[in-house]
Enzyme design. Structure first.
Site, PDB file in Angstrom:
ATOM      1  N   LYS A  13       0.815  -1.275   0.048  1.00  0.00           N
ATOM      2  CA  LYS A  13       0.068   0.002  -0.030  1.00  0.00           C
ATOM      3  C   LYS A  13       0.841   1.322   0.024  1.00  0.00           C
ATOM      4  O   LYS A  13       0.613   1.978  -0.718  1.00  0.00           O
ATOM      5  CB  LYS A  13      -1.090   0.053   1.305  1.00  0.00           C
ATOM      6  CG  LYS A  13      -1.942  -0.989   1.484  1.00  0.00           C
ATOM      7  CD  LYS A  13      -2.850  -1.121   2.465  1.00  0.00           C
ATOM      8  CE  LYS A  13      -2.192  -0.733   3.835  1.00  0.00           C
ATOM      9  NZ  LYS A  13      -1.717  -2.141   4.321  1.00  0.00           N
ATOM     10  N   ARG A  88      -9.144   1.180   9.183  1.00  0.00           N
ATOM     11  CA  ARG A  88      -8.756  -0.200   9.586  1.00  0.00           C
ATOM     12  C   ARG A  88      -9.985  -0.984  10.273  1.00  0.00           C
ATOM     13  O   ARG A  88      -9.579  -2.290  10.585  1.00  0.00           O
ATOM     14  CB  ARG A  88      -7.472  -0.140  10.406  1.00  0.00           C
ATOM     15  CG  ARG A  88      -6.143  -0.641   9.534  1.00  0.00           C
ATOM     16  CD  ARG A  88      -5.003  -0.389  10.628  1.00  0.00           C
ATOM     17  NE  ARG A  88      -3.922  -1.026  10.235  1.00  0.00           N
ATOM     18  CZ  ARG A  88      -2.770  -0.685   9.638  1.00  0.00           C
ATOM     19  NH1 ARG A  88      -2.680   0.670   9.220  1.00  0.00           N
ATOM     20  NH2 ARG A  88      -1.721  -1.374   9.553  1.00  0.00           N
ATOM     21  N   ARG A 127      11.654  -6.442   5.097  1.00  0.00           N
ATOM     22  CA  ARG A 127      11.386  -5.089   4.960  1.00  0.00           C
ATOM     23  C   ARG A 127      12.227  -4.144   5.749  1.00  0.00           C
ATOM     24  O   ARG A 127      12.500  -4.490   6.925  1.00  0.00           O
ATOM     25  CB  ARG A 127      10.059  -4.547   5.149  1.00  0.00           C
ATOM     26  CG  ARG A 127       9.561  -3.412   4.581  1.00  0.00           C
ATOM     27  CD  ARG A 127       8.052  -3.303   4.435  1.00  0.00           C
ATOM     28  NE  ARG A 127       7.315  -3.272   5.717  1.00  0.00           N
ATOM     29  CZ  ARG A 127       5.869  -2.946   5.605  1.00  0.00           C
ATOM     30  NH1 ARG A 127       5.140  -2.849   4.505  1.00  0.00           N
ATOM     31  NH2 ARG A 127       5.269  -2.799   6.763  1.00  0.00           N
ATOM     32  N   ARG A 160      11.772  -2.220  11.230  1.00  0.00           N
ATOM     33  CA  ARG A 160      10.593  -1.778  12.347  1.00  0.00           C
ATOM     34  C   ARG A 160      10.370  -2.723  13.424  1.00  0.00           C
ATOM     35  O   ARG A 160      10.354  -3.996  12.793  1.00  0.00           O
ATOM     36  CB  ARG A 160       9.384  -1.420  11.614  1.00  0.00           C
ATOM     37  CG  ARG A 160       9.437  -0.162  10.826  1.00  0.00           C
ATOM     38  CD  ARG A 160       8.383   0.146   9.813  1.00  0.00           C
ATOM     39  NE  ARG A 160       6.813  -0.434  10.287  1.00  0.00           N
ATOM     40  CZ  ARG A 160       6.169  -0.271   9.451  1.00  0.00           C
ATOM     41  NH1 ARG A 160       6.056   0.158   8.308  1.00  0.00           N
ATOM     42  NH2 ARG A 160       4.625  -0.978  10.036  1.00  0.00           N
ATOM     43  N   ARG A 171      -0.100  -9.067  13.567  1.00  0.00           N
ATOM     44  CA  ARG A 171      -0.692  -8.029  12.563  1.00  0.00           C
ATOM     45  C   ARG A 171      -1.413  -8.695  11.534  1.00  0.00           C
ATOM     46  O   ARG A 171      -2.598  -8.081  11.376  1.00  0.00           O
ATOM     47  CB  ARG A 171       0.490  -7.155  12.146  1.00  0.00           C
ATOM     48  CG  ARG A 171       1.014  -6.402  13.008  1.00  0.00           C
ATOM     49  CD  ARG A 171       2.348  -5.706  12.392  1.00  0.00           C
ATOM     50  NE  ARG A 171       1.969  -4.742  11.243  1.00  0.00           N
ATOM     51  CZ  ARG A 171       2.913  -4.397  10.275  1.00  0.00           C
ATOM     52  NH1 ARG A 171       4.034  -4.831  10.524  1.00  0.00           N
ATOM     53  NH2 ARG A 171       2.553  -3.058   9.401  1.00  0.00           N
TER      54      ARG A 171
HETATM   55  P1  AMP Z   1       1.106   0.742   9.272  1.00  0.00           P
HETATM   56  O1  AMP Z   1       2.476   1.250   8.878  1.00  0.00           O
HETATM   57  O2  AMP Z   1       0.104   1.075   8.313  1.00  0.00           O
HETATM   58  O3  AMP Z   1       1.244  -1.059   9.034  1.00  0.00           O
HETATM   59  O4  AMP Z   1       0.868   1.000  10.702  1.00  0.00           O
HETATM   60  C1  AMP Z   1       1.738   0.565  11.678  1.00  0.00           C
HETATM   61  C2  AMP Z   1       0.917   0.400  13.128  1.00  0.00           C
HETATM   62  O5  AMP Z   1       0.381   1.817  13.232  1.00  0.00           O
HETATM   63  C3  AMP Z   1      -0.309  -0.675  13.051  1.00  0.00           C
HETATM   64  O6  AMP Z   1       0.223  -2.090  13.244  1.00  0.00           O
HETATM   65  C4  AMP Z   1      -1.099  -0.054  14.155  1.00  0.00           C
HETATM   66  O7  AMP Z   1      -0.575  -0.203  15.426  1.00  0.00           O
HETATM   67  C5  AMP Z   1      -0.867   1.302  13.772  1.00  0.00           C
HETATM   68  N1  AMP Z   1      -2.059   2.005  12.858  1.00  0.00           N
HETATM   69  C6  AMP Z   1      -1.867   2.489  11.836  1.00  0.00           C
HETATM   70  N2  AMP Z   1      -2.931   2.843  11.083  1.00  0.00           N
HETATM   71  C7  AMP Z   1      -3.948   2.815  11.916  1.00  0.00           C
HETATM   72  C8  AMP Z   1      -5.363   2.819  12.106  1.00  0.00           C
HETATM   73  N3  AMP Z   1      -5.914   3.199  11.060  1.00  0.00           N
HETATM   74  N4  AMP Z   1      -5.972   2.219  13.206  1.00  0.00           N
HETATM   75  C9  AMP Z   1      -5.252   1.595  14.052  1.00  0.00           C
HETATM   76  N5  AMP Z   1      -3.777   1.516  14.154  1.00  0.00           N
HETATM   77  C10 AMP Z   1      -3.522   1.795  13.205  1.00  0.00           C
END
Ligand code: AMP
Length: 217
Positions: A13, A88, A127, A160, A171
């Site tokens: 994404k 989400r 990654r 990360r 996740r």
């Molecule tokens: P991402 O980089 O989008 O995979 O987000 C990393 C982490 O941030 C996720 O595993 C969640 O802990 C938090 N996070 C990001 N976006 C959201 C969202 N829309 N709702 C809740 N937690 C989020």
């Protein structure tokens, strides 16, 4: 052009969102990036979000809804935006609908990037992310020119915490349980466009462009 990129962690994404922002001159709104920078700066929100993020859980809806509400009100969103990693949960999708109605905007497409679960684990654990500018790499599929260093800014590349295998499994489970229901949600709203997330970055981008405006890269 108001877009949502939907898909499991590791579907690509962020990579696709960055290409779309350049092509259409619209901002990428990544709640994950905004939260990571809040954690780095140790703001009150960052301190609250960190433990959820480290374990692979979702940050509470009210926190992320607040982030997106503020962000969508910025002038650079006037001509459109790409939401990456938001919504989400169904509650976030409902909040977004309400927020956009208030701004007189509509989502045009929800692009759902589909990738098999087995492929995702390898993608995510390989990654690497630049500590300075946040650019993403993959040790096998998209390596930097110099190992451990960002091509763009020379920053240090790191893995990360939430890209490690145990967190990644969590996740993916969280995605299945809380985010996958959005596929049916947006199908019902006739906004869902499914894309096979396999092949090169360019091939996937071409599928996206074919959908959003019938053009190619
Ligand atoms: P991402 O980089 O989008 O995979 O987000 C990393 C982490 O941030 C996720 O595993 C969640 O802990 C938090 N996070 C990001 N976006 C959201 C969202 N829309 N709702 C809740 N937690 C989020």
């Amino acid at each position: 052009m108001n877009l949502i990129l939907l898909g499991p962690p590791g579907a690509g994404k962020g990579t696709q969102a960055k290409i779309l922002t350049k092509k259409f001159a619209i901002p990428q709104i990544s709640t994950g990036d905004i939260l990571r920078s809040a954690v780095k700066e140790q703001t009150a929100m960052g301190l609250k979000a960190k433990s959820y993020m480290d374990s692979g859980a979702l940050v509470p809806d009210d926190v992320v809804v607040g982030i997106v509400k503020d962000r969508l009100a910025q002038p650079d969103c006037a001509n459109g935006f790409v939401l990456d990693g938001f919504p989400r949960t169904v509650a976030q999708a409902d909040a977004l609908k309400q927020m956009l109605a208030g701004l007189g905007k509509l989502i045009e497409h929800v692009l759902s990037i589909e990738v098999d679960k087995e492929d995702l684990l390898g993608r995510i654990t390989g990654r690497r992310t630049c500590r300075s500018c946040g650019r993403g790499y993959h040790v096998a599929f998209d390596p930097p020119n110099v190992a451990g260093k960002c091509d763009e800014c020379g920053g240090e590349l790191y893995q990360r915490d939430d890209d490690r295998e145990d967190t990644m499994r969590n996740r993916l489970a969280v995605y299945e349980e809380q985010t996958a229901p959005l596929i049916a949600y947006y199908k019902q709203e006739s906004l869902l466009r499914s894309i096979k997330g396999v092949g090169s970055i360019e091939e996937i981008q071409r599928s996206i462009l074919n959908i959003i405006e019938g053009c190619s890269v």
